[in-house]
Design a protein around this motif. Structure first.
Motif, PDB file in Angstrom:
ATOM      1  N   PHE A 219      13.651  43.835  42.180  1.00  0.00           N
ATOM      2  CA  PHE A 219      14.465  43.713  40.960  1.00  0.00           C
ATOM      3  C   PHE A 219      14.733  42.253  40.616  1.00  0.00           C
ATOM      4  O   PHE A 219      14.846  41.902  39.441  1.00  0.00           O
ATOM      5  N   LEU A 220      14.797  41.404  41.618  1.00  0.00           N
ATOM      6  CA  LEU A 220      14.969  39.978  41.375  1.00  0.00           C
ATOM      7  C   LEU A 220      13.760  39.431  40.618  1.00  0.00           C
ATOM      8  O   LEU A 220      13.907  38.689  39.639  1.00  0.00           O
ATOM      9  N   PHE A 221      12.560  39.811  41.048  1.00  0.00           N
ATOM     10  CA  PHE A 221      11.342  39.380  40.351  1.00  0.00           C
ATOM     11  C   PHE A 221      11.280  39.947  38.930  1.00  0.00           C
ATOM     12  O   PHE A 221      10.870  39.261  37.996  1.00  0.00           O
ATOM     13  N   ILE A 222      11.686  41.197  38.777  1.00  0.00           N
ATOM     14  CA  ILE A 222      11.666  41.815  37.438  1.00  0.00           C
ATOM     15  C   ILE A 222      12.659  41.112  36.515  1.00  0.00           C
ATOM     16  O   ILE A 222      12.364  40.857  35.344  1.00  0.00           O
ATOM     17  N   ALA A 223      13.843  40.787  37.032  1.00  0.00           N
ATOM     18  CA  ALA A 223      14.841  40.065  36.226  1.00  0.00           C
ATOM     19  C   ALA A 223      14.285  38.706  35.796  1.00  0.00           C
ATOM     20  O   ALA A 223      14.420  38.308  34.632  1.00  0.00           O
ATOM     21  N   ALA A 224      13.656  37.996  36.731  1.00  0.00           N
ATOM     22  CA  ALA A 224      13.074  36.693  36.403  1.00  0.00           C
ATOM     23  C   ALA A 224      11.999  36.842  35.323  1.00  0.00           C
ATOM     24  O   ALA A 224      11.968  36.060  34.358  1.00  0.00           O
ATOM     25  N   TYR A 225      11.146  37.855  35.459  1.00  0.00           N
ATOM     26  CA  TYR A 225      10.104  38.092  34.453  1.00  0.00           C
ATOM     27  C   TYR A 225      10.737  38.355  33.088  1.00  0.00           C
ATOM     28  O   TYR A 225      10.305  37.801  32.069  1.00  0.00           O
ATOM     29  N   GLY A 226      11.768  39.202  33.059  1.00  0.00           N
ATOM     30  CA  GLY A 226      12.434  39.521  31.797  1.00  0.00           C
ATOM     31  C   GLY A 226      13.036  38.293  31.131  1.00  0.00           C
ATOM     32  O   GLY A 226      12.836  38.041  29.941  1.00  0.00           O
ATOM     33  N   PHE A 227      13.776  37.514  31.907  1.00  0.00           N
ATOM     34  CA  PHE A 227      14.467  36.374  31.316  1.00  0.00           C
ATOM     35  C   PHE A 227      13.544  35.197  31.014  1.00  0.00           C
ATOM     36  O   PHE A 227      13.806  34.416  30.106  1.00  0.00           O
ATOM     37  N   PHE A 228      12.442  35.050  31.751  1.00  0.00           N
ATOM     38  CA  PHE A 228      11.505  33.961  31.493  1.00  0.00           C
ATOM     39  C   PHE A 228      10.347  34.380  30.587  1.00  0.00           C
ATOM     40  O   PHE A 228       9.483  33.569  30.273  1.00  0.00           O
ATOM     41  N   TRP A 229      10.311  35.636  30.158  1.00  0.00           N
ATOM     42  CA  TRP A 229       9.216  36.124  29.334  1.00  0.00           C
ATOM     43  C   TRP A 229       8.993  35.296  28.067  1.00  0.00           C
ATOM     44  O   TRP A 229       7.835  35.006  27.723  1.00  0.00           O
ATOM     45  N   PRO A 230      10.046  34.883  27.346  1.00  0.00           N
ATOM     46  CA  PRO A 230       9.773  34.080  26.137  1.00  0.00           C
ATOM     47  C   PRO A 230       8.991  32.801  26.439  1.00  0.00           C
ATOM     48  O   PRO A 230       8.122  32.414  25.667  1.00  0.00           O
ATOM     49  N   LYS A 231       9.282  32.149  27.561  1.00  0.00           N
ATOM     50  CA  LYS A 231       8.528  30.943  27.926  1.00  0.00           C
ATOM     51  C   LYS A 231       7.110  31.297  28.351  1.00  0.00           C
ATOM     52  O   LYS A 231       6.164  30.589  28.034  1.00  0.00           O
ATOM     53  N   LEU A 232       6.963  32.398  29.086  1.00  0.00           N
ATOM     54  CA  LEU A 232       5.646  32.814  29.549  1.00  0.00           C
ATOM     55  C   LEU A 232       4.746  33.235  28.390  1.00  0.00           C
ATOM     56  O   LEU A 232       3.556  32.960  28.385  1.00  0.00           O
ATOM     57  N   SER A 233       5.331  33.910  27.415  1.00  0.00           N
ATOM     58  CA  SER A 233       4.543  34.452  26.309  1.00  0.00           C
ATOM     59  C   SER A 233       4.543  33.553  25.087  1.00  0.00           C
ATOM     60  O   SER A 233       3.792  33.790  24.149  1.00  0.00           O
ATOM     61  N   GLN A 234       5.416  32.562  25.085  1.00  0.00           N
ATOM     62  CA  GLN A 234       5.601  31.689  23.925  1.00  0.00           C
ATOM     63  C   GLN A 234       5.930  32.500  22.681  1.00  0.00           C
ATOM     64  O   GLN A 234       5.405  32.288  21.600  1.00  0.00           O
TER      65      GLN A 234
END
Length: 157
Positions: free
Chosen positions: A129-144
């Motif tokens: 869940f920690l990794f999923i939270a990080a993916y969710g919150f950092f998604w805008p930077k990852l996907s631009q």
């Protein structure tokens, strides 16, 4: 066995209700924020289970079912967002194959439960869940991208 069966039914009902409610939430909220928030809530719920707080910990397990309901479809949608037709097909295949984690993680959780206790075994989903939270919150930077809100679907393939 009958008690465990009833508890599993309650857990799946929580998952169903969570899916219905999260579908409504995703019409108004950004998908990546909802994903990150739900994952953080599940982090707290796993921590509560690990505290061995009696029935409160049991209700926390049911809560994890509720908050997991949004995760796979949202991870999938975010994972293929903005890709071209060929890339989207390949990415969706890899995301579906990643479900293998759902077969491997229970084994790790069981091993932790055998070695220590079942409360400690909730460290495994807590880390996930920690990794999923990080993916969710950092998604805008990852996907631009700003995020997905109320996205219209095409209705099929």
């Amino acid at each position: 066995d009958a008690g465990a069966s009833r508890m599993q039914t309650v857990a799946y009902f929580c998952f169903f209700i969570g899916r219905v409610i999260s579908s409504a939430i995703l019409r108004k909220a950004r998908a990546h924020r909802a994903l990150g928030t739900y994952a953080l809530i599940n982090l707290a719920l796993c921590g509560l289970v690990m505290m061995k707080a009696g029935w409160l910990s049991v209700f926390a397990v049911f809560g994890t079912f509720f908050f997991m309901s949004l995760m796979f479809p949202t991870i999938f949608a975010l994972g293929i967002f903005g890709l071209g037709p060929d890339s989207k097909k390949k990415a969706s295949a890899f995301i579906v194959m990643a479900i293998t984690g759902g077969a491997l993680m229970p084994k790790i959780m069981g091993k932790l439960g055998d070695e220590y206790n079942m409360s400690i075994s909730f460290l495994m989903p807590l880390v996930c869940f920690l990794f999923i939270a990080a993916y969710g919150f950092f998604w805008p930077k990852l996907s631009q991208s700003e995020g997905l809100v109320g996205m219209k679907t095409s209705g099929g393939h």
